[in-house]
Motif scaffolding. Structure first.
Motif, short mmCIF file in Angstrom:
data_model
loop_
_atom_site.label_atom_id
_atom_site.label_comp_id
_atom_site.label_asym_id
_atom_site.label_seq_id
_atom_site.Cartn_x
_atom_site.Cartn_y
_atom_site.Cartn_z
N THR A 1 24.68 57.19 88.70
CA THR A 1 26.11 57.48 88.73
C THR A 1 26.74 56.72 89.89
OG1 THR A 1 25.73 59.67 87.81
CG2 THR A 1 27.83 59.29 88.88
N ASP A 2 27.71 55.86 89.56
CA ASP A 2 28.52 55.22 90.59
C ASP A 2 29.70 56.15 90.88
OD1 ASP A 2 26.79 53.12 90.49
OD2 ASP A 2 28.02 51.93 89.14
N TYR B 1 33.64 48.60 77.23
CA TYR B 1 32.81 49.26 78.25
C TYR B 1 31.95 48.21 78.96
CZ TYR B 1 34.10 53.05 75.14
OH TYR B 1 34.83 53.92 74.36
N LEU C 1 31.69 55.35 87.31
CA LEU C 1 30.97 55.09 86.07
C LEU C 1 29.61 55.76 86.08
CD1 LEU C 1 31.55 51.28 85.47
CD2 LEU C 1 32.69 53.19 84.35
N THR C 2 29.23 56.28 84.93
CA THR C 2 27.86 56.72 84.73
C THR C 2 27.20 55.71 83.81
OG1 THR C 2 28.49 59.03 84.95
CG2 THR C 2 26.40 58.59 83.87
N TRP C 3 26.06 55.19 84.26
CA TRP C 3 25.36 54.16 83.47
C TRP C 3 24.35 54.84 82.56
CZ3 TRP C 3 27.01 49.30 83.21
CH2 TRP C 3 27.91 48.88 84.21
N GLY D 1 28.20 51.44 80.87
CA GLY D 1 28.88 52.30 81.84
C GLY D 1 30.04 53.03 81.20
N TYR E 1 22.22 48.76 79.72
CA TYR E 1 22.94 49.95 80.16
C TYR E 1 24.43 49.78 79.89
CZ TYR E 1 18.64 50.93 82.70
OH TYR E 1 17.34 51.16 83.02
#
Ligand code: FES
Length: 121
Positions: A9-10, A106, A13-15, A118, A116
């Motif tokens: 999790t940034d 995305y 964004l969640t990858w 995000g 991945y």
């Protein structure tokens, strides 16, 4: 394809792990399901780039964009819906053939053979 796991999790964004790079044909697309959302993932090998958009075409709500043909309009990478050929930018999702339509795009990252996507939140 439904294999999904949260990678990291940034701030915004969640990858999500979408698939292995070999799961998406070169210069083609595949549909991945992430948190109940169908996302079209494109391996634009001719450009050495990956893109992700909604799978749903907003014209007639067909879940079809992953099966669309990808190409370029000038420098703009695009996908054409297989139903009525409306074309969408793969970079910002705007419809290039009809101003009335828009899709979400995305961010995509490829790390050690895994792809991945995000998503916000
Ligand atoms: S459903 Fe996609 S262009 Fe009509």
């Amino acid at each position: 394809m439904e294999a999904v796991a949260i990678k990291s999790t940034d701030k915004e964004l969640t990858w999500h792990l979408a698939c292995h790079v070999d799961d998406v044909p070169a210069n083609g697309g595949a549909c991945v399901l992430i948190e109940g959302r169908q996302i079209a993932l494109f391996n634009f090998a001719r450009r050495g780039e990956w893109y992700a958009t909604d799978n749903e075409c907003p014209h007639r709500q067909q879940m079809a964009l992953a099966r669309g043909m990808i190409g370029s309009q000038g420098d703009e990478p695009k996908v054409a819906c297989p139903f009525h050929k409306k074309t969408f930018s793969l970079t910002d999702g705007r419809c290039l053939s009809d101003e009335g339509y828009q899709i979400n795009t995305y961010p995509v990252e490829v790390r050690v053979g895994l792809v991945y996507i995000g998503l916000e939140g």
